[in-house]
Design a protein around this motif. Structure first.
Motif, PDB file in Angstrom:
ATOM      1  N   UNK A  37       0.984  -1.146  -0.089  1.00 39.02           N
ATOM      2  CA  UNK A  37      -0.183   0.041   0.312  1.00 39.02           C
ATOM      3  C   UNK A  37       0.798   1.372  -0.133  1.00 39.02           C
ATOM      4  N   UNK A  38       0.770   2.103  -1.217  1.00 36.40           N
ATOM      5  CA  UNK A  38       1.686   3.071  -1.309  1.00 36.40           C
ATOM      6  C   UNK A  38       0.449   4.273   0.118  1.00 36.40           C
ATOM      7  N   UNK A  39       1.802   5.090   0.687  1.00 33.47           N
ATOM      8  CA  UNK A  39       1.048   5.790   1.931  1.00 33.47           C
ATOM      9  C   UNK A  39       2.093   7.267   1.315  1.00 33.47           C
ATOM     10  N   UNK A  44       0.011   9.189   6.362  1.00 30.58           N
ATOM     11  CA  UNK A  44      -0.008   8.459   7.594  1.00 30.58           C
ATOM     12  C   UNK A  44      -0.665   8.419   8.575  1.00 30.58           C
ATOM     13  N   UNK A  45      -0.978   9.464   9.530  1.00 26.20           N
ATOM     14  CA  UNK A  45      -2.094   9.398  10.976  1.00 26.20           C
ATOM     15  C   UNK A  45      -3.073   9.175  10.227  1.00 26.20           C
ATOM     16  N   UNK A  46      -4.263   9.570   8.837  1.00 29.56           N
ATOM     17  CA  UNK A  46      -5.709   9.119   8.025  1.00 29.56           C
ATOM     18  C   UNK A  46      -5.104   7.229   7.837  1.00 29.56           C
ATOM     19  N   UNK A  47      -4.020   7.214   7.529  1.00 32.99           N
ATOM     20  CA  UNK A  47      -3.812   5.755   7.043  1.00 32.99           C
ATOM     21  C   UNK A  47      -4.149   4.732   8.624  1.00 32.99           C
ATOM     22  N   UNK A  48      -3.466   5.781   9.719  1.00 35.97           N
ATOM     23  CA  UNK A  48      -3.432   4.105  10.428  1.00 35.97           C
ATOM     24  C   UNK A  48      -4.982   4.700  11.193  1.00 35.97           C
TER      25      UNK A  48
END
Length: 282
Positions: A37-39, A44-48
């Motif tokens: 997954x390209x982050x 990063x914060x939104x992904x977590x």
């Protein structure tokens, strides 16, 4: 959607982690998947936050450039990862996201048969002082090794040694190891010597590591964490000299196995590692 884990980074398309984990999932008969997954850094914060709310998410491996940036976003950091100062594996545990560093265990895995033996003395020469070197150095320090660090940047070498045992006498410029020395090695019976390349030198597209083997003790183990190519010039010369050689795939697979166990609660099926290595090199 079925259970899944993933690896995140920027860039990420080059990662071999999906191949490794999917190979093991199929072999273990686990109905789950693994993605790359390209982050981007600002995502990063939104992904977590999104993954916290997903009951099928089993965790993620973390690669460049997120290994340090992700740490303050987690609820808890494993003590080994905190000492290393980098997280490369995140796992949901209850209501918490917990950060681990699997490079530590992955690096030591192929050395375990030798580490199980009793030695009079253990000494390691670590070439390089970047992010990978920190996990390597702490792992070897915890196994009782006296460590010499050779690096192009001596400030980095000092910072690396400051994590476990500051000693100006045990750091040297990397090019010191390129110059032949006239040294009469003493009797190394009962001594475990390891020389580790943690730099990108020797990797495809990079020049070879400039190491003159007069710096290498008799019967030393030569360990190169580079895995493309599988046999670097350093390992090729080590084999020609009759020394034990360990390639970077050993660490790559070892750290992935540690992550797999954390994601799925079972050991990775390692009985066909040779087939896995063939896939990775295809």
């Amino acid at each position: 959607m079925k259970a899944y884990a993933e690896v995140i980074g920027d860039p990420i398309a080059h990662s071999k982690s999906p191949l490794i984990h999917r190979h093991w999932l199929a072999a273990a008969g686990i109905d789950a998947d693994y993605f790359a997954t390209h982050v981007k850094p600002d995502e990063l914060a939104g992904f977590l936050a999104s993954r916290r709310a997903d009951p099928q998410w089993r965790g993620c491996n973390v690669t460049i450039p997120h290994k340090q940036a992700i740490m303050p976003l987690l609820d808890r950091i494993d003590p080994a990862a905190a000492r290393i100062g980098a997280v490369n594996c995140v796992v949901p545990e209850g209501d918490e996201l917990v950060g681990y560093n699997t490079d530590y265990a992955g690096f030591l895995e192929p050395l375990q048969p030798m580490l199980a033996e009793t030695h009079l003395f253990r000494m390691a020469r670590i070439l390089g002082a970047g992010g990978a070197a920190k996990a390597v150095a702490l792992a070897l320090h915890d196994q009782g090794f006296t460590i010499v660090v050779g690096a192009r940047n001596l400030d980095q070498a000092r910072a690396l040694r400051a994590n476990f045992a500051p000693d100006e006498k045990l750091i040297a410029p990397l090019d010191h190891f390129a110059t032949p020395i006239a040294f009469d090695w003493d009797n190394r019976d009962g001594i475990l010597d390891v020389v580790v390349n943690t730099t990108s030198l020797g990797m495809k597209g990079y020049p070879p590591l400039p190491l003159d083997f007069s710096h290498v003790p008799p019967n030393a183990i030569i360990y190169d964490i580079v895995y493309a190519p599988l046999e670097t010039p350093l390992l090729a010369e080590a084999k020609q000299r009759g020394l034990r050689a360990i390639n970077g795939l050993a660490m790559l697979i070892g750290q992935a196995a540690d992550a797999f166990r954390r994601f799925y609660g079972v050991d990775a099926p390692r009985q066909d590692d040779e087939a896995l290595q063939a896939k990775l090199l295809a």
